[in-house]
Design a protein around this motif. Sequence first.
Motif, PDB file in Angstrom:
ATOM      1  N   PHE A 120      34.764  45.726  42.214  1.00  0.00           N
ATOM      2  CA  PHE A 120      34.741  46.090  43.635  1.00  0.00           C
ATOM      3  C   PHE A 120      33.392  45.724  44.244  1.00  0.00           C
ATOM      4  O   PHE A 120      33.315  45.119  45.316  1.00  0.00           O
ATOM      5  CB  PHE A 120      35.011  47.590  43.799  1.00  0.00           C
ATOM      6  N   GLU A 121      32.343  46.121  43.553  1.00  0.00           N
ATOM      7  CA  GLU A 121      30.992  45.899  44.069  1.00  0.00           C
ATOM      8  C   GLU A 121      30.673  44.409  44.151  1.00  0.00           C
ATOM      9  O   GLU A 121      30.079  43.939  45.128  1.00  0.00           O
ATOM     10  CB  GLU A 121      29.975  46.619  43.181  1.00  0.00           C
ATOM     11  N   LEU A 124      32.525  42.741  47.138  1.00  0.00           N
ATOM     12  CA  LEU A 124      31.894  43.051  48.419  1.00  0.00           C
ATOM     13  C   LEU A 124      30.547  42.353  48.550  1.00  0.00           C
ATOM     14  O   LEU A 124      30.155  41.916  49.639  1.00  0.00           O
ATOM     15  CB  LEU A 124      31.725  44.568  48.553  1.00  0.00           C
ATOM     16  N   THR A 129      35.858  40.787  52.595  1.00  0.00           N
ATOM     17  CA  THR A 129      36.263  42.012  53.269  1.00  0.00           C
ATOM     18  C   THR A 129      37.018  42.892  52.280  1.00  0.00           C
ATOM     19  O   THR A 129      37.484  42.416  51.231  1.00  0.00           O
ATOM     20  CB  THR A 129      37.180  41.707  54.462  1.00  0.00           C
ATOM     21  N   ARG A 130      37.154  44.165  52.612  1.00  0.00           N
ATOM     22  CA  ARG A 130      37.899  45.056  51.718  1.00  0.00           C
ATOM     23  C   ARG A 130      39.356  44.618  51.583  1.00  0.00           C
ATOM     24  O   ARG A 130      39.930  44.676  50.502  1.00  0.00           O
ATOM     25  CB  ARG A 130      37.840  46.500  52.238  1.00  0.00           C
ATOM     26  N   GLN A 131      39.956  44.185  52.696  1.00  0.00           N
ATOM     27  CA  GLN A 131      41.344  43.730  52.643  1.00  0.00           C
ATOM     28  C   GLN A 131      41.476  42.487  51.762  1.00  0.00           C
ATOM     29  O   GLN A 131      42.395  42.388  50.932  1.00  0.00           O
ATOM     30  CB  GLN A 131      41.858  43.431  54.054  1.00  0.00           C
ATOM     31  N   MET A 133      39.455  41.538  49.378  1.00  0.00           N
ATOM     32  CA  MET A 133      39.171  41.932  47.999  1.00  0.00           C
ATOM     33  C   MET A 133      40.420  42.522  47.337  1.00  0.00           C
ATOM     34  O   MET A 133      40.772  42.167  46.198  1.00  0.00           O
ATOM     35  CB  MET A 133      38.042  42.955  47.973  1.00  0.00           C
ATOM     36  N   MET A 134      41.108  43.416  48.071  1.00  0.00           N
ATOM     37  CA  MET A 134      42.278  44.061  47.506  1.00  0.00           C
ATOM     38  C   MET A 134      43.392  43.050  47.239  1.00  0.00           C
ATOM     39  O   MET A 134      44.032  43.070  46.175  1.00  0.00           O
ATOM     40  CB  MET A 134      42.785  45.156  48.452  1.00  0.00           C
TER      41      MET A 134
END
Length: 219
Positions: A120-121, A124, A129-131, A133-134
Amino acid sequence: MFVNFWEDVVEYGPGFLAATVVVLGVTIASILVSWVCGLLGALGKQSRFAPIRGVASFYVWFIRGTPTLVQVFIVYFGMPQIGIKLSPVVAGIIALGVSSGAYVAETIRAGLSAIPKGQFESSLALGMTRQGMMIRIILPQVLRIILPSLTNEAISAVKNTSLLSTITVVELTLFAQLMIATTFRPFDFYIAAALIYLVITSVLSQLSAFFERRYARFS
């Protein structure tokens, strides 16, 4: 006895086929609903906002703590009381999908927890973006981890379609009951229905094993 059994299967085969199509249609639709509900529930429980976490946690707690049949009755018989009237099939799909979604949510949450936090880190830190990344990094890995559990939930979804016989959806169980009322041959028709359920769930298990082998090959 076995001669009569096969005669019944041949004579009422088209009816069994139609009921099987209903089972498959309801199962596929409810699985899709459950995946949406499960993903939203899992992400909601990990949200930084307390109200969202509270709603997601309540959803999972309520659904997992109450019988699926009662949930079907709430959607089909209870919703009209507040002005929402649904057909038996639509009510069944929504009820089974929302019910299964709570278990899918916990499965996805467990899969997310299994991913090292460093991924996760790092994602980022690379400017994703978080979206993004997911979708591109995290969820593909989660899917590989949770595939066996999702298969088990899909098999449960197939079997849970039998509950919809209580709200007049003519799937395998209700079709068998209707034919039994006419022929007075419960053994034949219940065995035939059970065999069809068994074939469907066995095919799902084999498909799951196939995709697990493919994921293992490319991991």
